[in-house]
Design a protein around this motif. Structure first.
Motif, PDB file in Angstrom:
ATOM      1  N   ARG A 275      20.521 -22.570  28.991  1.00  7.92           N
ATOM      2  CA  ARG A 275      21.733 -23.037  29.642  1.00  7.92           C
ATOM      3  C   ARG A 275      22.948 -22.202  29.267  1.00  7.92           C
ATOM      4  NH1 ARG A 275      20.842 -29.526  28.499  1.00  7.92           N
ATOM      5  NH2 ARG A 275      18.965 -29.767  29.785  1.00  7.92           N
TER       6      ARG A 275
ATOM      7  N   PRO B  66      25.011 -18.999  29.318  1.00 11.29           N
ATOM      8  CA  PRO B  66      25.033 -17.800  30.165  1.00 11.29           C
ATOM      9  C   PRO B  66      24.668 -16.556  29.368  1.00 11.29           C
ATOM     10  CG  PRO B  66      26.990 -19.151  30.531  1.00 11.29           C
ATOM     11  CD  PRO B  66      26.283 -19.734  29.349  1.00 11.29           C
ATOM     12  N   HIS B  67      23.970 -15.637  30.029  1.00 12.78           N
ATOM     13  CA  HIS B  67      23.568 -14.407  29.352  1.00 12.78           C
ATOM     14  C   HIS B  67      24.771 -13.649  28.810  1.00 12.78           C
ATOM     15  CE1 HIS B  67      19.324 -14.619  30.184  1.00 12.78           C
ATOM     16  NE2 HIS B  67      19.545 -14.801  31.476  1.00 12.78           N
TER      17      HIS B  67
END
Length: 614
Positions: A174, A176-177
Motif C-alpha cells: 500500500r 507508494p513505490h
C-alpha cells in the motif's frame, strides 16, 4: 598499516571518541573539546567516521580501537565487493560477471591505497547501494524501468526473501513505490554522510552522470519520469534531512564553521601516467614502475588512478560490445566523465602541471560545495562504474557468442545448445579475469603501534580528574606527532586534551589542518621531549617521524626552537586552562628539568610519566 601512523592514530582516536559517547548513554557530540581544548573541534568538519565508530563500540571497548580499525578495513574490502555484486545481481547481471565486477571494485587499487590511512574512504560499501536506489527512482517500476534500462531487478522489495509475511506484504504494497524507493535512498545517503561526506558527494556526482546518460538514451521515457523521480528525490531529501539535518546545520551554522579548500587546487589530481603505472602495493609491478609511482606528489594514500593497460582495453571493448544497452552507454559516459574530473582543473602529466590548459573541473572546483573534494578521489567511484561496465560487457559478449554458436550448431541438439550457451560465457569470463590480474593487491604492510607509556594509567588514576577536565600532555599532539592521541585512544584517558590532529578554522575561518597552527610553546616542548629520548626508546620512531631531534649516543641535538621565557610558557599554559600537565619523560630528562622550573615539583611520578595538578 605501516607508513602512515599519524592517520592510523587519528582514526583510532575517532573510534574511541564515538565508543566513549555510546558508553555514557548518548551519541557522540558533533562539537567537542575532547581534542584541541579549550577551543575544541567540529566532528562534521573532520573525517570522524561517526557511524562506523558507533557500530563498532563493543569491539572498541572490549579489544581497543586498533581491533576496530582492522575490522573496518576488512569490511571495507569485502563489504564493497559484496555491495556491488548484490546490486549487479539485482539488475540481472550473471553470477560470474557480477562476482568479478565486485572483486574489481572492492579490491581496486583506489581502495587498496585508501586503506593505508584513509579509512573513511576505504569503507566504500554504501556508494553502490546509493546509486542503485537512485537508479530505481529514475527508472521507475516495471515496464517504465525496462524501457529506460532494458534491465529489471529480480525482486521487488515487498517480495524479497526475508520480507514480511502476507499481512506485512499487503501493508508494504500500500506504500507508494516513490515513498519506498525515496526512503531507501534517503536512509543510505544519511548513513554515508556520517561515514564520509566527500564520498557521498562524489557518489551523487556519479549518480547524476549515470541518470543523464540514461536520459540521453531514452529521452521520451525520461521525460515521463520527471515527475515521479522528482517526488522520489523529495522523499529522499526529507528522510536525509530528518536524520542528518541537525548535523548538517551544526556544520554550516554552528561553532567552528570554516570555508575554503583545505589543500591547494590541482595538487591531489590524477596523473594520466598513473592509470598504467602500478605501485609497490600491487602484486605485479616492476622496480621502475614502483619508483615512478612513488614519485607521485600526493603520496601513496592518494595514488588511486591505476587500472592497467589490459583492463583499460577490455573496458573499451566492453563499451563497444554492449553499446546497444542504455545502461552500458550510461556507464561508459559516467566513467569517462569521472576520469576527466579526476584529472583536476589543469592536467598533471608526468609530474608536471600544465596551468595553461583548463579541464572541466576548473569551472567546478571554485564552487563552495566542491571546494573540499580532492579530484583524484573520483577514482574510487570510477572504479565501481568501470566494474559495472565490465560486467555488462561480459554478459553482452557471452550472449553474442552463444547466439552465434547456436546458429552454427545442429538444430535441436539439446546437448549442443547447452554447450553453446555455457562455453562462450566461460571463455569470456576467463579472458576478462586474466585482464584483471594486474589489479591483484600485495599484502598490506603492517606497522607497530606506539606503545603505552609505563605509568600512564596509574598517573590518571591518582590524578582522579573530572571526566572532561582538559589536560596538557607533552608531547603535545600535532598533525605530525600523534602518539598522545594513540595513548588517549587506547585507554580513554584523559577525557580532554590540548592540541591534536584536526581540521579547524584559521584566520578568517579558512580551513586548515591544525586550525590556527601549533603554538610556539607547544612546539618547543615537543622538541625538548624528543631531544631527551634515547635512540632505543620505543617512542623514538614517533619523534623521528615528526622530524624531531632524538638524542644519539654521545649527546643528542638541541631543539631548533629557542627556549621561550618562563613567563611566556606560564601564560600559554594559563590560556589552555589545563586541570593538569602530564609529561611522558624520565625524571632526569631535559624536559623534566624545564617543567620543574616552570611548574615546580611534580604532583605524581609513576614510571616514565610525570604529572602536575593545577
Amino acid at each position: 598499516m605501516a607508513g602512515y601512523p599519524t592517520d592510523a592514530d587519528l582514526f583510532a582516536w575517532y573510534l574511541r571518541y564515538a565508543a566513549d559517547g555510546v558508553a555514557h548513554g548518548h551519541l557522540p557530540a558533533l562539537v567537542t573539546t575532547a581534542m584541541n581544548a579549550p577551543t575544541g573541534v567540529s566532528m562534521m568538519w573532520n573525517t570522524s567516521v561517526l557511524l562506523p565508530g558507533v557500530l563498532l563500540t563493543p569491539v572498541t571497548l572490549l579489544f581497543g580501537p586498533q581491533a576496530s580499525l582492522s575490522i573496518l578495513t576488512t569490511l571495507g574490502f569485502a563489504g564493497s565487493a559484496a555491495a556491488l555484486y548484490y546490486v549487479l545481481r539485482r539488475w540481472q547481471v550473471s553470477v560470474g560477471a557480477a562476482a568479478l565486477a565486485g572483486a574489481v571494485y572492492g579490491f581496486s587499487p583506489a581502495l587498496l591505497h585508501s586503506a593505508l590511512g584513509h579509512y573513511n574512504l576505504q569503507f566504500a560499501v554504501l556508494p553502490p547501494l546509493i546509486i542503485d536506489a537512485g537508479l530505481v527512482i529514475a527508472a521507475g517500476q516495471g515496464a517504465g524501468r525496462r524501457a529506460v534500462l532494458r534491465l529489471e531487478p529480480r525482486r521487488r522489495p515487498e517480495t524479497a526473501a526475508g520480507s514480511p509475511g502476507p499481512a506485512g506484504r499487503r501493508l508494504v504494497s500500500r506504500v507508494p513505490h516513490v515513498v519506498w524507493d525515496g526512503g531507501r535512498l534517503g536512509l543510505l545517503l544519511a548513513a554515508q554522510l556520517f561515514i564520509s561526506e566527500e564520498l557521498a558527494l562524489i557518489t551523487a556526482i556519479a549518480g547524476v552522470l549515470l541518470v543523464a546518460g540514461l536520459a540521453a538514451s531514452r529521452p521520451a521515457a525520461a521525460a515521463r519520469r520527471i515527475g515521479p523521480a522528482a517526488a522520489g528525490l523529495a522523499v529522499a531529501a526529507t528522510v536525509t534531512f530528518c536524520i542528518a539535518g541537525h548535523a548538517l546545520l551544526t556544520q554550516s551554522g554552528g561553532p567552528l564553521v570554516q570555508h575554503g579548500p583545505l589543500f591547494p587546487p590541482d595538487y591531489y589530481v590524477n596523473d594520466p601516467v598513473s592509470f598504467v603505472t602500478p605501485s609497490t602495493y600491487l602484486l605485479f609491478h616492476s622496480a621502475g614502475a614502483a619508483a615512478t609511482a612513488a614519485k607521485y606528489q600526493g603520496g601513496a594514500t592518494e595514488y588511486l588512478a591505476y587500472l592497467g593497460w589490459p583492463l583499460i582495453v577490455v573496458l573499451a571493448l566492453a563499451a563497444l560490445v554492449s553499446w546497444r544497452r542504455p545502461a552500458a552507454r550510461a556507464a561508459a559516459f559516467a566513467l569517462a566523465a569521472l576520469v576527466i574530473f579526476s584529472l583536476g582543473g589543469h592536467p598533471l602529466v608526468g609530474g608536471t602541471s600544465n596551468a595553461a590548459v583548463n579541464l572541466p573541473w576548473h569551472w567546478i572546483e571554485e564552487h563552495p560545495l566542491f571546494a573540499s573534494v580532492l579530484p583524484d578521489r573520483m577514482s574510487i567511484i570510477a572504479d565501481g562504474v568501470a566494474a559495472a561496465l565490465l560486467a555488462l560487457g561480459i554478459d553482452a559478449a557471452s550472449h553474442r557468442l552463444a547466439e552465434r554458436r547456436r546458429q552454427t550448431d545442429a538444430a535441436g541438439a539439446v546437448l549442443g545448445e547447452g554447450l553453446g550457451a555455457a562455453r562462450p560465457a566461460s571463455v569470456v569470463l576467463t579472458v576478462a579475469a586474466l585482464c584483471c590480474l594486474p589489479l591483484l593487491p600485495a599484502p598490506l604492510p603492517a606497522g607497530t603501534v606506539t606503545p603505552l607509556p609505563f605509568g600512564w594509567t596509574r598517573t590518571f588514576t591518582v590524578l582522579n580528574l573530572p571526566a572532561r577536565a582538559p589536560v596538557l600532555i607533552v608531547p603535545v599532539p600535532t598533525n605530525i606527532l600523534t602518539a598522545t592521541m594513540r595513548w588517549q585512544a587506547d585507554t580513554g584517558q584523559p577525557g580532554s586534551m590540548v592540541g591534536g590532529y584536526f581540521i579547524g578554522p584559521g584566520a578568517g575561518g579558512q580551513a586548515y589542518i591544525g586550525g590556527t597552527g601549533v603554538n610556539p610553546v607547544a612546539w618547543y616542548l615537543d622538541e625538548l621531549w624528543a631531544s631527551g629520548l634515547p635512540g632505543t626508546s620505543p617512542f623514538a620512531a614517533a619523534a623521528l617521524g615528526a622530524g624531531l631531534p632524538v638524542s644519539i649516543p654521545g649527546g643528542g641535538p638541541a631543539p631548533t626552537e629557542k627556549a621561550p621565557p618562563i613567563a611566556q610558557v606560564r601564560a600559554a599554559i594559563t590560556t589552555w586552562h589545563p586541570a593538569a600537565v602530564v609529561a611522558v619523560t624520565a625524571a632526569s630528562s631535559p624536559l623534566a628539568a624545564y617543567l620543574v622550573k616552570v611548574l615546580g615539583p611534580p604532583t605524581v611520578q609513576s614510571g616514565i610519566v610525570l604529572a602536575w595538578r593545577r
